[in-house]
Write a protein that holds these residues in place. Sequence first.
Motif, PDB file in Angstrom:
ATOM      1  N   GLU A 192       0.943  -1.253   0.073  1.00  0.00           N
ATOM      2  CA  GLU A 192      -0.087   0.026   0.078  1.00  0.00           C
ATOM      3  C   GLU A 192       1.151   1.242  -0.007  1.00  0.00           C
ATOM      4  O   GLU A 192       1.824   1.498   0.633  1.00  0.00           O
ATOM      5  CB  GLU A 192      -0.929  -0.096   1.085  1.00  0.00           C
ATOM      6  N   VAL A 193       0.401   2.192  -0.878  1.00  0.00           N
ATOM      7  CA  VAL A 193       1.384   3.354  -1.058  1.00  0.00           C
ATOM      8  C   VAL A 193       1.533   4.218   0.460  1.00  0.00           C
ATOM      9  O   VAL A 193       0.305   4.624   0.832  1.00  0.00           O
ATOM     10  CB  VAL A 193       0.767   4.248  -2.029  1.00  0.00           C
ATOM     11  N   LEU A 194       2.719   4.808   0.753  1.00  0.00           N
ATOM     12  CA  LEU A 194       2.747   5.388   1.807  1.00  0.00           C
ATOM     13  C   LEU A 194       3.205   6.943   1.425  1.00  0.00           C
ATOM     14  O   LEU A 194       2.575   7.742   1.877  1.00  0.00           O
ATOM     15  CB  LEU A 194       4.002   4.883   2.821  1.00  0.00           C
ATOM     16  N   ASP A 195       4.000   6.998   0.303  1.00  0.00           N
ATOM     17  CA  ASP A 195       4.653   8.386   0.023  1.00  0.00           C
ATOM     18  C   ASP A 195       5.147   8.076  -1.474  1.00  0.00           C
ATOM     19  O   ASP A 195       5.209   7.099  -1.907  1.00  0.00           O
ATOM     20  CB  ASP A 195       5.467   9.060   0.814  1.00  0.00           C
ATOM     21  N   SER A 196       5.520   9.381  -2.214  1.00  0.00           N
ATOM     22  CA  SER A 196       6.016   9.242  -3.399  1.00  0.00           C
ATOM     23  C   SER A 196       6.721  10.749  -3.373  1.00  0.00           C
ATOM     24  O   SER A 196       6.228  11.703  -2.982  1.00  0.00           O
ATOM     25  CB  SER A 196       5.242   9.038  -4.363  1.00  0.00           C
ATOM     26  N   PHE A 197       7.786  10.713  -4.195  1.00  0.00           N
ATOM     27  CA  PHE A 197       8.517  11.923  -4.440  1.00  0.00           C
ATOM     28  C   PHE A 197       9.668  11.468  -5.461  1.00  0.00           C
ATOM     29  O   PHE A 197      10.075  10.553  -5.580  1.00  0.00           O
ATOM     30  CB  PHE A 197       9.417  12.414  -3.132  1.00  0.00           C
TER      31      PHE A 197
END
Length: 244
Positions: A192-197
């Motif tokens: 499950e996605v927590l963050d992106s950068f």
Amino acid sequence: MQEIDIQGLASQITQDGFCFVRGQQVRARLTAIRADALADWEALDASWDGMPLDEYMADGGSYRRRRFATLSAEAQGPIVLEPHQPHYQSREYNSLNGGIARIYEPIPEALIQGETLQTVMLFCRDLFSHLKPEARWHIEAHQFRIEANQQVHGLPAPEGIHRDGVDYVLVMMIKRVNISSGTTTLHNLNKEVLDSFTLTDPLDWALVDDLRCMHGVTPVEQIDATQAAYRDVLVITFANKNAV
């Protein structure tokens, strides 16, 4: 610009399992530690040119170039370059290319012993040892160049969302040339996605607790079809030998 320090980064990694640090912050911290911390940056940057193709790509791709080195460290003292050896990941951690010993050209010793890599590795060793004071570290350094053209998008993480099978991971941007995308995504162990950068500037860092988080990178795409397009990063992994 907010300053970074080991205590602050350790707290963020403990809380979230990862952190993103801007290159300006990294530069300020490293040069505060040693005025000549980045004295060989230009030589390090140039060393990504002319790297050999990764010949172990099970997808048949010819978009990745790389070199590799193995090191070790205690909680204090020097970072020690070990005799050159194969890189190995089980298929549990690398479903595409895992399960075999992969032999890559070594990163030149002059670069390993140079100001930039030594300062970066010592800072990371101190950070990760702050998190695990009793650890003895097996360290692997990887130079990656991911290339793209109009026919092929480059895949920085061809194995998809994954763990590296270590304790901690540093991903450091060297440069992006004529590409779009290449966004780093962080996930929990259920993907499950927590963050992106997106690492965009030289010295941008992603620091990841590999035991708690998975990560991936979106494909890179060529912008100008008449110009070379590539993404150069340094990945350094730290595995606790005492936990083996």
